[in-house]
Design a protein around this motif. Structure first.
Motif, mmCIF file in Angstrom:
data_model
loop_
_atom_site.group_PDB
_atom_site.id
_atom_site.type_symbol
_atom_site.label_atom_id
_atom_site.label_comp_id
_atom_site.label_asym_id
_atom_site.label_seq_id
_atom_site.Cartn_x
_atom_site.Cartn_y
_atom_site.Cartn_z
ATOM 1 N N GLN A 127 18.164 30.479 66.482
ATOM 2 C CA GLN A 127 17.697 30.587 67.866
ATOM 3 C C GLN A 127 16.326 31.264 67.905
ATOM 4 O OE1 GLN A 127 19.217 29.369 70.720
ATOM 5 N NE2 GLN A 127 17.255 29.869 71.644
ATOM 6 N N LEU A 128 16.156 32.328 67.122
ATOM 7 C CA LEU A 128 14.862 33.010 67.059
ATOM 8 C C LEU A 128 13.778 32.085 66.522
ATOM 9 C CD1 LEU A 128 15.982 36.511 65.718
ATOM 10 C CD2 LEU A 128 15.156 35.977 68.015
ATOM 11 N N GLY A 181 22.934 36.972 62.069
ATOM 12 C CA GLY A 181 23.750 35.784 61.886
ATOM 13 C C GLY A 181 22.935 34.510 61.914
ATOM 14 N N GLU A 182 23.580 33.446 61.466
ATOM 15 C CA GLU A 182 22.921 32.139 61.397
ATOM 16 C C GLU A 182 22.528 31.637 62.784
ATOM 17 O OE1 GLU A 182 24.110 27.721 59.706
ATOM 18 O OE2 GLU A 182 25.213 29.469 58.993
ATOM 19 N N ALA A 189 15.997 30.074 54.937
ATOM 20 C CA ALA A 189 16.240 30.767 56.194
ATOM 21 C C ALA A 189 17.539 31.571 56.111
ATOM 22 C CB ALA A 189 16.291 29.771 57.343
ATOM 23 N N LEU A 190 18.564 31.002 55.496
ATOM 24 C CA LEU A 190 19.847 31.712 55.380
ATOM 25 C C LEU A 190 19.708 32.992 54.560
ATOM 26 C CD1 LEU A 190 22.302 28.718 54.872
ATOM 27 C CD2 LEU A 190 21.905 30.063 56.947
ATOM 28 N N GLU A 191 18.905 32.948 53.493
ATOM 29 C CA GLU A 191 18.665 34.151 52.699
ATOM 30 C C GLU A 191 17.901 35.190 53.519
ATOM 31 O OE1 GLU A 191 18.448 32.402 48.163
ATOM 32 O OE2 GLU A 191 16.781 31.965 49.527
ATOM 33 N N MET A 207 34.716 32.449 62.333
ATOM 34 C CA MET A 207 33.483 32.265 61.576
ATOM 35 C C MET A 207 33.168 33.555 60.820
ATOM 36 S SD MET A 207 29.834 31.159 63.095
ATOM 37 C CE MET A 207 28.385 31.447 62.153
ATOM 38 N N THR A 208 32.805 33.412 59.570
ATOM 39 C CA THR A 208 32.474 34.573 58.763
ATOM 40 C C THR A 208 30.965 34.717 58.661
ATOM 41 O OG1 THR A 208 32.538 33.287 56.731
ATOM 42 C CG2 THR A 208 34.574 34.387 57.396
#
Length: 103
Positions: free
Chosen positions: A37-38, A31-32, A21-23, A1-2
């Motif tokens: 999880q947070l 990491g994603e 969220a990813l940004e 996984m990158t």
């Protein structure tokens, strides 16, 4: 996984008003998996807004958390100062006012 590369302060400044969220994860250099999880645990460092299945954050809160609010303000002020010499714009030129109509 990158894992996506972390964002630079300039890239964070260019994010939209409500980054995904990813940004936000990239801006925070997490990491994603940890990011989601947070969010699930209610421990994400800034407020997360949910739109259906999409998670968004407020750019202003992200900038404040990262300590970049002053950086962005300085960038905006600098851009405004250099805009005076833009082609086709005369410094101190009057601004166009809407025409008034009388009945």
């Amino acid at each position: 996984m990158t894992t996506a590369a972390p964002l630079t302060p300039a890239q964070v400044a260019c994010l939209p008003a409500m980054p995904s969220a990813l940004e936000a994860f990239a801006a925070l250099n997490i990491g994603e998996t940890l990011g989601y999880q947070l969010i699930r645990d209610g421990e994400f460092p800034i407020e997360v807004v949910r739109f259906g299945r999409a998670f968004r954050v407020r750019k202003a809160e992200l900038l404040a958390y990262l300590g970049l609010a002053e950086f962005v303000a300085a960038e905006v002020q600098s851009a405004a100062a250099t805009n005076d010499d833009a082609p086709g714009v005369q410094p101190g030129a009057p601004t166009e006012q809407p025409a008034t109509t009388s009945k």
